[in-house]
Write a protein that holds these residues in place. Structure first.
Motif, PDB file in Angstrom:
ATOM      1  N   ARG A  45       0.800  -1.266   0.022  1.00  0.00           N
ATOM      2  CA  ARG A  45      -0.082   0.006   0.036  1.00  0.00           C
ATOM      3  C   ARG A  45       0.923   1.060  -0.066  1.00  0.00           C
ATOM      4  NH1 ARG A  45      -4.909  -1.921  -0.150  1.00  0.00           N
ATOM      5  NH2 ARG A  45      -5.424  -3.815   1.040  1.00  0.00           N
ATOM      6  N   ARG A  46       2.053   1.269   0.715  1.00  0.00           N
ATOM      7  CA  ARG A  46       2.900   2.451   0.784  1.00  0.00           C
ATOM      8  C   ARG A  46       3.392   2.817  -0.700  1.00  0.00           C
ATOM      9  NH1 ARG A  46       7.301   0.514   3.610  1.00  0.00           N
ATOM     10  NH2 ARG A  46       5.969   0.698   5.530  1.00  0.00           N
ATOM     11  N   ALA A  47       3.790   1.667  -1.402  1.00  0.00           N
ATOM     12  CA  ALA A  47       4.161   1.919  -2.910  1.00  0.00           C
ATOM     13  C   ALA A  47       3.146   2.330  -3.797  1.00  0.00           C
ATOM     14  CB  ALA A  47       4.823   0.476  -3.476  1.00  0.00           C
ATOM     15  N   GLY A  48       2.108   1.784  -3.442  1.00  0.00           N
ATOM     16  CA  GLY A  48       0.773   2.392  -4.373  1.00  0.00           C
ATOM     17  C   GLY A  48       0.140   3.729  -3.773  1.00  0.00           C
ATOM     18  N   MET A  49       0.481   3.989  -2.734  1.00  0.00           N
ATOM     19  CA  MET A  49       0.143   5.262  -1.839  1.00  0.00           C
ATOM     20  C   MET A  49      -1.327   5.327  -1.973  1.00  0.00           C
ATOM     21  SD  MET A  49       2.765   7.965  -3.247  1.00  0.00           S
ATOM     22  CE  MET A  49       2.218   9.195  -2.403  1.00  0.00           C
ATOM     23  N   ASP A  50      -2.035   6.354  -1.737  1.00  0.00           N
ATOM     24  CA  ASP A  50      -3.389   6.371  -1.722  1.00  0.00           C
ATOM     25  C   ASP A  50      -4.308   5.898  -2.832  1.00  0.00           C
ATOM     26  OD1 ASP A  50      -2.515   8.623  -2.796  1.00  0.00           O
ATOM     27  OD2 ASP A  50      -3.826   9.823  -1.710  1.00  0.00           O
ATOM     28  N   TYR A  51      -3.537   5.472  -3.845  1.00  0.00           N
ATOM     29  CA  TYR A  51      -4.403   4.892  -5.074  1.00  0.00           C
ATOM     30  C   TYR A  51      -4.716   3.795  -5.125  1.00  0.00           C
ATOM     31  CZ  TYR A  51      -2.004   9.573  -7.014  1.00  0.00           C
ATOM     32  OH  TYR A  51      -1.617  10.697  -7.228  1.00  0.00           O
ATOM     33  N   TRP A  52      -4.073   2.832  -4.210  1.00  0.00           N
ATOM     34  CA  TRP A  52      -4.508   1.514  -4.260  1.00  0.00           C
ATOM     35  C   TRP A  52      -6.226   1.477  -4.028  1.00  0.00           C
ATOM     36  CZ3 TRP A  52      -1.518  -2.177  -5.605  1.00  0.00           C
ATOM     37  CH2 TRP A  52      -1.794  -3.616  -5.670  1.00  0.00           C
ATOM     38  N   LYS A  53      -6.852   2.128  -3.318  1.00  0.00           N
ATOM     39  CA  LYS A  53      -8.226   2.238  -3.276  1.00  0.00           C
ATOM     40  C   LYS A  53      -8.906   2.326  -4.548  1.00  0.00           C
ATOM     41  CE  LYS A  53      -8.992   6.775  -1.614  1.00  0.00           C
ATOM     42  NZ  LYS A  53      -8.061   7.271  -2.769  1.00  0.00           N
ATOM     43  N   ASP A  54      -8.316   2.915  -5.576  1.00  0.00           N
ATOM     44  CA  ASP A  54      -8.883   3.226  -6.785  1.00  0.00           C
ATOM     45  C   ASP A  54      -8.619   2.028  -7.842  1.00  0.00           C
ATOM     46  OD1 ASP A  54     -10.176   5.800  -5.933  1.00  0.00           O
ATOM     47  OD2 ASP A  54      -8.214   6.665  -6.172  1.00  0.00           O
ATOM     48  N   LEU A  55      -7.749   1.113  -7.514  1.00  0.00           N
ATOM     49  CA  LEU A  55      -7.212   0.167  -8.525  1.00  0.00           C
ATOM     50  C   LEU A  55      -8.243  -0.718  -8.848  1.00  0.00           C
ATOM     51  CD1 LEU A  55      -4.766  -0.961 -10.140  1.00  0.00           C
ATOM     52  CD2 LEU A  55      -4.264  -2.133  -7.940  1.00  0.00           C
ATOM     53  N   ASP A  56      -8.347  -1.048 -10.041  1.00  0.00           N
ATOM     54  CA  ASP A  56      -9.267  -1.928 -10.668  1.00  0.00           C
ATOM     55  C   ASP A  56      -8.462  -3.174 -10.780  1.00  0.00           C
ATOM     56  OD1 ASP A  56     -10.768  -3.886 -12.149  1.00  0.00           O
ATOM     57  OD2 ASP A  56     -11.174  -2.437 -13.670  1.00  0.00           O
ATOM     58  N   VAL A  57      -8.362  -4.171  -9.876  1.00  0.00           N
ATOM     59  CA  VAL A  57      -7.693  -5.243  -9.755  1.00  0.00           C
ATOM     60  C   VAL A  57      -8.428  -6.732  -9.521  1.00  0.00           C
ATOM     61  CG1 VAL A  57      -7.388  -5.017  -7.153  1.00  0.00           C
ATOM     62  CG2 VAL A  57      -5.619  -6.329  -8.502  1.00  0.00           C
ATOM     63  N   ALA A  58      -7.993  -7.571 -10.023  1.00  0.00           N
ATOM     64  CA  ALA A  58      -8.497  -8.908 -10.150  1.00  0.00           C
ATOM     65  C   ALA A  58      -7.373  -9.924  -9.895  1.00  0.00           C
ATOM     66  CB  ALA A  58      -9.034  -9.363 -11.463  1.00  0.00           C
ATOM     67  N   THR A  59      -7.701 -11.079  -8.987  1.00  0.00           N
ATOM     68  CA  THR A  59      -6.735 -12.064  -8.496  1.00  0.00           C
ATOM     69  C   THR A  59      -7.139 -13.355  -8.969  1.00  0.00           C
ATOM     70  OG1 THR A  59      -7.792 -12.393  -6.466  1.00  0.00           O
ATOM     71  CG2 THR A  59      -5.895 -10.681  -6.438  1.00  0.00           C
ATOM     72  N   TYR A  60      -6.171 -14.301  -9.055  1.00  0.00           N
ATOM     73  CA  TYR A  60      -6.502 -15.654  -9.766  1.00  0.00           C
ATOM     74  C   TYR A  60      -5.536 -16.715  -9.086  1.00  0.00           C
ATOM     75  CZ  TYR A  60      -7.900 -12.634 -13.415  1.00  0.00           C
ATOM     76  OH  TYR A  60      -8.635 -11.845 -14.199  1.00  0.00           O
ATOM     77  N   ILE A  61      -6.026 -17.792  -8.956  1.00  0.00           N
ATOM     78  CA  ILE A  61      -5.276 -18.799  -8.098  1.00  0.00           C
ATOM     79  C   ILE A  61      -4.156 -19.400  -8.916  1.00  0.00           C
ATOM     80  CG2 ILE A  61      -7.289 -19.486  -6.423  1.00  0.00           C
ATOM     81  CD1 ILE A  61      -7.843 -22.046  -8.217  1.00  0.00           C
ATOM     82  N   ASP A  62      -4.168 -19.286 -10.165  1.00  0.00           N
ATOM     83  CA  ASP A  62      -3.011 -19.872 -10.626  1.00  0.00           C
ATOM     84  C   ASP A  62      -3.283 -19.496 -12.151  1.00  0.00           C
ATOM     85  OD1 ASP A  62      -4.759 -21.780 -11.959  1.00  0.00           O
ATOM     86  OD2 ASP A  62      -3.943 -23.212 -10.811  1.00  0.00           O
ATOM     87  N   TYR A  63      -2.114 -19.690 -13.119  1.00  0.00           N
ATOM     88  CA  TYR A  63      -2.168 -19.428 -14.609  1.00  0.00           C
ATOM     89  C   TYR A  63      -3.451 -20.027 -15.328  1.00  0.00           C
ATOM     90  CZ  TYR A  63      -0.733 -18.705 -19.478  1.00  0.00           C
ATOM     91  OH  TYR A  63      -0.754 -18.385 -20.753  1.00  0.00           O
ATOM     92  N   GLY A  64      -3.639 -21.138 -15.063  1.00  0.00           N
ATOM     93  CA  GLY A  64      -4.983 -21.600 -15.761  1.00  0.00           C
ATOM     94  C   GLY A  64      -6.127 -21.072 -15.122  1.00  0.00           C
ATOM     95  N   ASP A  65      -6.294 -20.701 -14.063  1.00  0.00           N
ATOM     96  CA  ASP A  65      -7.412 -19.776 -13.664  1.00  0.00           C
ATOM     97  C   ASP A  65      -7.684 -18.578 -14.465  1.00  0.00           C
ATOM     98  OD1 ASP A  65      -9.709 -19.087 -12.073  1.00  0.00           O
ATOM     99  OD2 ASP A  65      -8.561 -18.184 -10.575  1.00  0.00           O
ATOM    100  N   PHE A  66      -6.373 -18.026 -14.619  1.00  0.00           N
ATOM    101  CA  PHE A  66      -6.414 -16.581 -15.586  1.00  0.00           C
ATOM    102  C   PHE A  66      -6.707 -16.945 -16.758  1.00  0.00           C
ATOM    103  CE2 PHE A  66      -3.804 -14.374 -18.408  1.00  0.00           C
ATOM    104  CZ  PHE A  66      -4.426 -12.876 -18.379  1.00  0.00           C
TER     105      PHE A  66
END
Length: 167
Positions: A45-66
């Motif tokens: 969060r420090r590196a992303g500063m206060d922008y992290w809350k505005d980030l459109d982010v998706a997570t995947y369990i592995d490459y196959g899931d992606f």
């Protein structure tokens, strides 16, 4: 919308930096596990500063899931092993640009299946790689340039003065 994909990122500060760049560029960030950190880590969060809350982010369990969740995605893979420079391809406005983990890059088993979609950032001989955050920014902004910075602010305003030096 352009997409940045991080395959098994290891360093939270790099991911935070890339997240901030994605917010500034209007890009979506995709994180493929395992991650080398927790998403609630302070350094991320420090590196992303206060922008992290505005980030459109998706997570995947592995490459196959992606790949299952993004069928038909046009994916460019950034690797030092590519034959083409990142400027030699035409980035579609909704393409995905993938980067591997800091210590090893994208596995060769994936790269050989996508030979024509691999791109590299030219560097002097003997240099292993650039920082992940720098690499993502370089290629993302080339993709934005090719798409005429669609939807991005185009004027450069000074804070207090006009370009003639007047208040």
């Amino acid at each position: 919308m352009l997409n940045i994909v991080l395959l098994e990122p290891e360093i939270p500060a790099n991911t935070g930096n890339i997240g901030r760049t994605c917010v500034a560029a209007g890009a979506r960030l995709h994180l493929i596990e395992p991650l080398g950190f927790r998403l609630d880590e302070k350094s991320l969060r420090r590196a992303g500063m206060d922008y992290w809350k505005d980030l459109d982010v998706a997570t995947y369990i592995d490459y196959g899931d992606f790949t299952r969740q993004n069928p038909g995605a046009r994916i460019y893979m950034a690797t030092t092993k590519a034959e083409k420079a990142y400027t030699e391809v035409c980035y579609e406005p909704d393409c995905y640009i993938m980067f591997g983990k800091e210590s090893a890059g994208i596995p060769e088993e994936i790269l050989v299946k996508h030979r024509g979609d691999c791109v590299r950032i030219p560097m002097l001989e003997g240099i292993r790689s650039l920082n992940l955050g720098n690499s993502a920014a370089i290629i993302l902004y080339e993709a934005l340039r090719q798409n005429h910075f669609l939807g991005m602010e185009s004027s450069g305003y000074l804070h207090r003065l006009d370009w003639e030096g007047r208040i």
